[in-house]
Design an enzyme around this catalytic site. Structure first.
Site, PDB file in Angstrom:
ATOM      1  N   GLN A 266      -4.995  -0.101  -1.260  1.00 16.61           N
ATOM      2  CA  GLN A 266      -4.037  -0.995  -0.597  1.00 16.61           C
ATOM      3  C   GLN A 266      -3.032  -1.526  -1.628  1.00 16.61           C
ATOM      4  OE1 GLN A 266      -7.690  -1.653   0.352  1.00 16.61           O
ATOM      5  NE2 GLN A 266      -7.152   0.106   1.566  1.00 16.61           N
TER       6      GLN A 266
ATOM      7  N   GLY B  50       1.567   5.273  -4.063  1.00 14.85           N
ATOM      8  CA  GLY B  50       1.384   6.528  -4.812  1.00 14.85           C
ATOM      9  C   GLY B  50       0.279   6.406  -5.859  1.00 14.85           C
ATOM     10  N   LYS B  51      -0.680   5.513  -5.587  1.00 19.83           N
ATOM     11  CA  LYS B  51      -1.761   5.249  -6.551  1.00 19.83           C
ATOM     12  C   LYS B  51      -2.565   6.510  -6.868  1.00 19.83           C
ATOM     13  CE  LYS B  51      -3.145   2.163  -3.589  1.00 19.83           C
ATOM     14  NZ  LYS B  51      -1.986   2.042  -2.685  1.00 19.83           N
ATOM     15  N   GLY B  52      -2.864   7.294  -5.799  1.00 26.47           N
ATOM     16  CA  GLY B  52      -3.671   8.504  -5.995  1.00 26.47           C
ATOM     17  C   GLY B  52      -3.020   9.448  -6.986  1.00 26.47           C
TER      18      GLY B  52
ATOM     19  N   GLY C 184      -1.725   8.490  10.411  1.00 31.50           N
ATOM     20  CA  GLY C 184      -0.558   9.259  10.841  1.00 31.50           C
ATOM     21  C   GLY C 184       0.568   8.395  11.388  1.00 31.50           C
TER      22      GLY C 184
ATOM     23  N   GLY D  46       0.814  -1.216   0.000  1.00 27.95           N
ATOM     24  CA  GLY D  46       0.000   0.000   0.000  1.00 27.95           C
ATOM     25  C   GLY D  46       0.844   1.261   0.000  1.00 27.95           C
ATOM     26  N   ASP D  47       0.177   2.398  -0.198  1.00 32.29           N
ATOM     27  CA  ASP D  47       0.816   3.723  -0.176  1.00 32.29           C
ATOM     28  C   ASP D  47       1.924   3.878  -1.223  1.00 32.29           C
ATOM     29  OD1 ASP D  47      -0.837   4.334   1.975  1.00 32.29           O
ATOM     30  OD2 ASP D  47       0.606   3.542   3.415  1.00 32.29           O
TER      31      ASP D  47
ATOM     32  N   ASN E   9     -10.057   2.853   4.666  1.00 32.49           N
ATOM     33  CA  ASN E   9      -8.694   2.486   5.094  1.00 32.49           C
ATOM     34  C   ASN E   9      -7.680   3.080   4.113  1.00 32.49           C
ATOM     35  OD1 ASN E   9      -9.734   0.722   3.148  1.00 32.49           O
ATOM     36  ND2 ASN E   9      -8.733  -1.091   3.951  1.00 32.49           N
TER      37      ASN E   9
ATOM     38  N   VAL F   7       9.073  11.479  -9.682  1.00 32.51           N
ATOM     39  CA  VAL F   7      10.238  12.062  -9.001  1.00 32.51           C
ATOM     40  C   VAL F   7       9.853  13.140  -7.982  1.00 32.51           C
ATOM     41  CG1 VAL F   7      11.887  11.505 -10.828  1.00 32.51           C
ATOM     42  CG2 VAL F   7      10.601  13.640 -10.970  1.00 32.51           C
TER      43      VAL F   7
ATOM     44  N   VAL G  29      -3.850   8.034   6.601  1.00 28.00           N
ATOM     45  CA  VAL G  29      -5.114   7.831   7.322  1.00 28.00           C
ATOM     46  C   VAL G  29      -4.908   7.930   8.830  1.00 28.00           C
ATOM     47  CG1 VAL G  29      -6.954   6.164   7.810  1.00 28.00           C
ATOM     48  CG2 VAL G  29      -6.085   6.406   5.495  1.00 28.00           C
TER      49      VAL G  29
ATOM     50  N   GLY H  84      -5.857   5.934   1.855  1.00 28.96           N
ATOM     51  CA  GLY H  84      -5.548   7.364   1.908  1.00 28.96           C
ATOM     52  C   GLY H  84      -4.711   7.659   0.680  1.00 28.96           C
ATOM     53  N   HIS H  85      -5.330   8.250  -0.325  1.00 24.22           N
ATOM     54  CA  HIS H  85      -4.654   8.491  -1.600  1.00 24.22           C
ATOM     55  C   HIS H  85      -4.362   9.982  -1.743  1.00 24.22           C
ATOM     56  CE1 HIS H  85      -6.429   4.522  -3.387  1.00 24.22           C
ATOM     57  NE2 HIS H  85      -5.681   4.329  -2.325  1.00 24.22           N
TER      58      HIS H  85
HETATM   59  P1  GDP Z   1      -1.480   5.785  -2.180  1.00 23.67           P
HETATM   60  O1  GDP Z   1      -2.248   5.338  -0.995  1.00 23.67           O
HETATM   61  O2  GDP Z   1      -0.928   4.643  -2.973  1.00 23.67           O
HETATM   62  O3  GDP Z   1      -2.230   6.748  -3.049  1.00 23.67           O
HETATM   63  O4  GDP Z   1      -0.195   6.568  -1.612  1.00 23.67           O
HETATM   64  P2  GDP Z   1      -0.197   7.627  -0.394  1.00 23.67           P
HETATM   65  O5  GDP Z   1      -0.800   8.885  -0.874  1.00 23.67           O
HETATM   66  O6  GDP Z   1      -0.746   7.036   0.834  1.00 23.67           O
HETATM   67  O7  GDP Z   1       1.352   7.772  -0.136  1.00 23.67           O
HETATM   68  C1  GDP Z   1       2.225   8.224  -1.123  1.00 23.67           C
HETATM   69  C2  GDP Z   1       2.940   9.469  -0.577  1.00 23.67           C
HETATM   70  O8  GDP Z   1       4.058   9.757  -1.373  1.00 23.67           O
HETATM   71  C3  GDP Z   1       2.080  10.721  -0.629  1.00 23.67           C
HETATM   72  O9  GDP Z   1       2.449  11.543   0.448  1.00 23.67           O
HETATM   73  C4  GDP Z   1       2.457  11.348  -1.953  1.00 23.67           C
HETATM   74  O10 GDP Z   1       2.265  12.751  -1.982  1.00 23.67           O
HETATM   75  C5  GDP Z   1       3.918  11.026  -2.011  1.00 23.67           C
HETATM   76  N1  GDP Z   1       4.467  10.823  -3.356  1.00 23.67           N
HETATM   77  C6  GDP Z   1       3.899  10.263  -4.454  1.00 23.67           C
HETATM   78  N2  GDP Z   1       4.790  10.168  -5.456  1.00 23.67           N
HETATM   79  C7  GDP Z   1       5.947  10.662  -4.993  1.00 23.67           C
HETATM   80  C8  GDP Z   1       7.262  10.804  -5.561  1.00 23.67           C
HETATM   81  O11 GDP Z   1       7.542  10.419  -6.681  1.00 23.67           O
HETATM   82  N3  GDP Z   1       8.214  11.351  -4.746  1.00 23.67           N
HETATM   83  C9  GDP Z   1       7.963  11.758  -3.468  1.00 23.67           C
HETATM   84  N4  GDP Z   1       8.953  12.275  -2.762  1.00 23.67           N
HETATM   85  N5  GDP Z   1       6.739  11.641  -2.921  1.00 23.67           N
HETATM   86  C10 GDP Z   1       5.753  11.078  -3.659  1.00 23.67           C
HETATM   87  P1  IMO Z   2      -3.818   2.747   0.551  1.00 23.49           P
HETATM   88  O1  IMO Z   2      -4.964   2.555  -0.404  1.00 23.49           O
HETATM   89  C1  IMO Z   2      -1.227   0.970   3.594  1.00 23.49           C
HETATM   90  C2  IMO Z   2      -3.063  -1.975   6.278  1.00 23.49           C
HETATM   91  C3  IMO Z   2      -3.236  -1.612   7.738  1.00 23.49           C
HETATM   92  C4  IMO Z   2      -3.136  -2.977   8.372  1.00 23.49           C
HETATM   93  C5  IMO Z   2      -3.845  -3.885   7.370  1.00 23.49           C
HETATM   94  C6  IMO Z   2      -5.307  -4.159   7.697  1.00 23.49           C
HETATM   95  O2  IMO Z   2      -3.685   4.129   1.053  1.00 23.49           O
HETATM   96  O3  IMO Z   2      -2.556   2.188  -0.042  1.00 23.49           O
HETATM   97  P2  IMO Z   2      -7.532  -2.702   7.579  1.00 23.49           P
HETATM   98  O4  IMO Z   2      -7.888  -1.397   8.217  1.00 23.49           O
HETATM   99  O5  IMO Z   2      -7.600  -2.678   6.082  1.00 23.49           O
HETATM  100  O6  IMO Z   2      -8.299  -3.843   8.139  1.00 23.49           O
HETATM  101  O7  IMO Z   2      -5.985  -2.937   7.992  1.00 23.49           O
HETATM  102  O8  IMO Z   2      -3.764  -3.209   6.119  1.00 23.49           O
HETATM  103  N1  IMO Z   2      -3.663  -1.017   5.313  1.00 23.49           N
HETATM  104  C7  IMO Z   2      -2.956  -0.181   4.549  1.00 23.49           C
HETATM  105  N2  IMO Z   2      -1.627   0.068   4.511  1.00 23.49           N
HETATM  106  N3  IMO Z   2      -2.053   1.604   2.746  1.00 23.49           N
HETATM  107  C8  IMO Z   2      -3.383   1.356   2.753  1.00 23.49           C
HETATM  108  O9  IMO Z   2      -4.231   1.868   1.834  1.00 23.49           O
HETATM  109  C9  IMO Z   2      -3.894   0.456   3.724  1.00 23.49           C
HETATM  110  N4  IMO Z   2      -5.136   0.014   4.025  1.00 23.49           N
HETATM  111  C10 IMO Z   2      -4.975  -0.903   4.991  1.00 23.49           C
HETATM  112  O10 IMO Z   2      -2.219  -0.743   8.165  1.00 23.49           O
HETATM  113  O11 IMO Z   2      -1.795  -3.380   8.417  1.00 23.49           O
HETATM  114 MG    MG Z   3      -2.229   5.565   1.091  1.00 26.98          MG
END
Ligand code: GDP
Ligand code: IMO
Ligand code: MG
Length: 419
Positions: free
Chosen positions: A221, A15-17, A299, A12-13, A38, A409, A297, A40-41
């Site tokens: 995720q 950078g899908k958003g 912190g 997860g996280d 759950n 980047v 989501v 946070g994009h």
């Molecule tokens: P998602 O859940 O897959 O949409 O990703 P999140 O938004 O939770 O986490 C990605 C984090 O990395 C966010 O704070 C974005 O603003 C940041 N981000 C995305 N692409 C880049 C990148 O290429 N470089 C840096 N430094 N930050 C990035």
């Molecule tokens: P995005 O879409 C990162 C993790 C939680 C926990 C496990 C189960 O922003 O990438 P849940 O609340 O789904 O039952 O928690 O999955 N988790 C994530 N980790 N990015 C997410 O979403 C997540 N959504 C759930 O931290 O380990």
């Molecule tokens: Mg996220």
């Protein structure tokens, strides 16, 4: 037309958003197919920053239609606060978002159950986001859930019945709670939800494709958090893999087109569970601080480590990835050397096929690369990248057999290199 898909390949996280926002101009419709708040994009553009939870990331690029599919679980109170905040900053969403009648509702008691189950697990807890995800999908599968379409008929009675069931479980777990405030916000959320169109999204999506329009499916995720293929039980409760598009939107498998797999140039994980390449040293701290690796989501500090090719190749296989997208390469700017795990040493064996279990005695086998040690944030053309970064990308392409077509980047929409 075929539907294209954007998926996270790690925990997860990735950078899908950001990437959905960047690619939205090429599509007519953006649709979420699983997960819930759950997620946070994060999206950044024109000096503004937004974090989307249930709302698809296609809402900021013109008048594109956005669909919340049947595979999503929706908390009306969270949805309302998210949508109202966007409306306050000038984005009226009521005409641009429609919601599947078959999407399941997260009740306030689902969130309580999430907390109660986690507390009961003690040291073995998953570290969920606490948003009621597991209990809501549990009710869906056990055929007790409430769906968005239920709002339209005899809703209060259905709600009371499910709530009573949940309260019985909470009592059996000796879990103390006060539901009043959450319940009030939730019913206000239900009223707010009625401003949006409730649709049979499987018909809408398939008719859209049949009419020659394009659809981008947005995953939440990541593959390693998938309920079937992730690091069970430290996973989420939905199918985050590509097959989730079929069940979460009603798109037939032969209507899936391009599958974009997103990964970070390194790796992160938030919550509990095994993470073979995790770093507990200064380098991990640097990834965390430079990459601002704190959960969008909850912190919570994200755990950081090297790129894990054993897991990445597994994800590419399960998802049928056709193009890779590498994020956050800029976070590694100052690293002298960069490591990538190419195998696991388990006991005396070297393993390259992602194994059943990755906790316990799993030692990553690393290949080292020379770092580029320069600032790549302002680069917008692949040819301008330092050779060391190109070598790193070429190695990943060779190992996975899939081209890396986009390199990010920086967090901003503009900080994107297309090949
Ligand atoms: P998602 O859940 O897959 O949409 O990703 P999140 O938004 O939770 O986490 C990605 C984090 O990395 C966010 O704070 C974005 O603003 C940041 N981000 C995305 N692409 C880049 C990148 O290429 N470089 C840096 N430094 N930050 C990035
Ligand atoms: P995005 O879409 C990162 C993790 C939680 C926990 C496990 C189960 O922003 O990438 P849940 O609340 O789904 O039952 O928690 O999955 N988790 C994530 N980790 N990015 C997410 O979403 C997540 N959504 C759930 O931290 O380990
Ligand atoms: Mg996220």
């Amino acid at each position: 037309m075929k539907a294209d898909v954007i998926l996270g390949l790690q925990w997860g996280d990735e950078g899908k958003g950001k990437v959905v926002d960047v690619l939205t101009p090429h599509y007519d419709v953006v649709a979420r197919f699983q997960g819930g708040p759950n997620a946070g994009h994060t999206l950044e553009f024109n000096g503004e920053k937004y974090i989307l939870r249930s709302i698809p990331s296609g809402i900021f690029q013109g008048d594109k239609q956005n669909i919340i599919g049947n595979g999503v679980v929706l908390d009306p109170a969270v949805f309302r606060s998210e949508a109202e905040a966007l409306a306050r900053s000038g984005h009226d969403l009521t005409k641009r978002i429609s919601i599947s009648k078959k999407a399941h509702l997260i009740l306030p008691t689902h969130c309580l159950l999430d907390a109660a189950y986690e507390a009961a697990k003690g040291a073995d807890k998953v570290g969920t986001t606490g948003k009621g995800i597991g209990p809501t999908y549990t009710d869906k599968v056990s055929r007790n859930g409430l769906r968005v379409g239920d709002i339209l008929h005899n809703f209060q009675a259905k709600y009371d019945k499910l709530k009573a069931r949940h309260e019985q479980i909470l009592r059996s777990l000796n879990f103390e709670y006060d539901l009043a405030a959450a319940e009030k916000a939730w019913f206000e959320g239900i009223e707010y939800l009625k401003k949006f169109q409730f649709i049979d999204s499987e018909h809408v999506v398939n008719q859209t494709l049949a009419a020659g329009k394009s659809v981008l499916c947005e995953g939440a995720q990541g593959t390693m958090l998938d309920i079937d293929f992730g690091s069970y039980p430290f996973v989420t409760s939905s199918n985050t893999v590509c097959a989730g598009v079929c069940t979460g939107l009603g798109i037939p498998p032969n209507r899936i087109g391009e599958v974009f797999g997103i990964f970070k140039a390194y790796c992160t994980r938030v919550g509990a569970g095994p993470f073979p390449t995790e770093l507990h040293d200064e380098q991990g701290e640097t990834m965390c601080s430079v990459g601002r690796e704190y959960g969008s989501v909850t912190g919570r500090k994200r755990r950081c480590g090297w790129l894990d090719l054993v897991a990445l190749k597994y994800a590419v296989m399960i998802d049928g990835v056709t193009s890779l997208i590498m994020m956050k390469a800029d976070v590694l700017n100052d690293f002298k050397t960069i490591k990538v795990a190419t195998a696991y040493k388990i006991g005396s064996k070297f393993v390259t096929d992602f194994p059943y279990e990755i906790d316990g005695d799993v030692e990553p086998v690393y290949r080292e690369f020379e770092g580029w040690q320069c600032d790549i944030n302002a680069i917008r053309r692949y040819d301008d990248f330092p050779q060391q970064l190109k070598d790193y990308i070429t190695f990943i392409e060779q190992e996975t057999g899939v081209p890396v077509k986009i390199i990010s980047v920086g967090p901003d929409r503009e900080a994107t290199v297309m090949r």
